[in-house]
Design an enzyme around this catalytic site. Sequence first.
Site, mmCIF file in Angstrom:
data_model
loop_
_atom_site.group_PDB
_atom_site.id
_atom_site.type_symbol
_atom_site.label_atom_id
_atom_site.label_comp_id
_atom_site.label_asym_id
_atom_site.label_seq_id
_atom_site.Cartn_x
_atom_site.Cartn_y
_atom_site.Cartn_z
ATOM 1 N N ARG A 101 0.502 -1.094 0.179
ATOM 2 C CA ARG A 101 -0.439 -0.074 -0.420
ATOM 3 C C ARG A 101 0.397 1.042 0.421
ATOM 4 O O ARG A 101 -0.093 1.771 -0.536
ATOM 5 C CB ARG A 101 -0.761 0.099 1.236
ATOM 6 N N GLU A 172 -10.728 -1.245 -6.041
ATOM 7 C CA GLU A 172 -11.786 -0.761 -4.850
ATOM 8 C C GLU A 172 -9.981 0.866 -4.767
ATOM 9 O O GLU A 172 -9.027 -0.046 -5.048
ATOM 10 C CB GLU A 172 -11.600 -1.486 -3.353
#
Length: 484
Positions: A101, A172
Amino acid sequence: MEVVNKKWPIEKLFAQREEILKTWETGNEVADIKKGIEYQKSIPKAKNFAKKLKEAKENKVTLVQPRAGVALVNEHIALLQFLQDEGGADLLPSTIDSYTRQNRYAEAQKGIEESVSSGRSLLNGFPAVNHGLENCRKVVESLKSPVQVRHGTPDARLLAEIALAAGFTDYEGGGISYNIPYAKDVSLEKTIYYWQYVDRLVGYYQENGVEINREPFGPLTGTLVPPSISHSVAILEAILAAEQGVMNLTLGYGQCGNLIQDVAAIQTLEELAEEYLVNNGHENRQLTTVFHQWMGGFPQDEAKAFGVISWGASAAALAKATKVIVKTPHEAMGIPTKEANAQGLRTTKQIINMLKDQTLPESKQLLLEKEMIKKETRAILDATYKIGEGDWAKGAIRAFESGIIDIPFAPSRFNAGRILPARDNDGAIRLLDSGDLPLTKEIQDFHNEKIAIRGKAEDRDPSFQMVIDDIYAIGKGFLVGRPS
């Protein structure tokens, strides 16, 4: 860097793409985008997220989806197969690890190697970038259900390239929802620009006959977020994505806990999104909704945790959300076992099946809640458009600078952090302090009155203590944080 809400020429995407694919060695594996498009076209209809969501919406069925991800490929497949077969999940995730991330691929690689050595996952998710194209395709091919990438990445460009080429049919996140609630020092200019790349990539797949669903992250910081705040961000990200050619959008909302407010929120989210997309020239988008079960603190007692899960399932079912993201009875203890994850799914599915033929009757309270959510959301979005001088990207950046949009409890220094939400006497989320939100006196008076009624019932003046009490209330077995 000047960011504007204008569709990128394909030449701009491809020019940047050459640099993005160099940021980790597995980027070379997806250099030929035509191969990724052809692979996506080979995926059966039953495994396409957008198609399954469309079918669910038409049939008024609420699908269930867990969160899940571990470090190693075979173990990740085994986990997802268990949730699919034993949990009854309709849709599956690949939750990405924290190193990926933050684009820290070297540390993710070390985590993979240490996980192999120890025989257990030492990462809190699936490092898709490091595993690369073929391993990610192995995941997709090993499952019967559609698979989505769930993460929390401010700069998700390389992850998107690998995920789409590998056959994931849902991606997403967004430049606001995966920045303000997740990062401290990353500017909105950067993340909106990064996510324009992602959305243009999805748009390019769409132009070549591949349906990819996009899902902005609805709950934001997850605790006591007023519906109008999450709605404003979701609709903003939908408009930005649609401009880049995205045709399939799932907009999300995190459970607040008051049934009437939660049902009103899901219903108004779709209505408002349709309104703003059409008014901005984005007709014929497929719009669906996702309801996130309670994102705040959970009780440690598993029986009580199942109560929280069941309440979230009930709200999702009665609101007719297209899907629900399911929690587990281990929420208070950390990463759940696969068995606990499956239990949360089965609990949710039982509730949804029992309520699928029922609706929440229209009432004065429901209509009022819908009316107030719409007034607040329109006030925020219209002020955002105005301050952006007709450009939604500029408007989003300036709205956060000025406090027109303000997400409670967010870590970002680009967020004003002035608003204070608290529950009213019925457990609905109201504004104890509205900060610089562009709300009319009528709206502010409504919130003040609702908070005052609670203060009178509890024989105390409304204050920050109410906010603190509400944050911890569900973990202690209640909805409203009453004085002990």
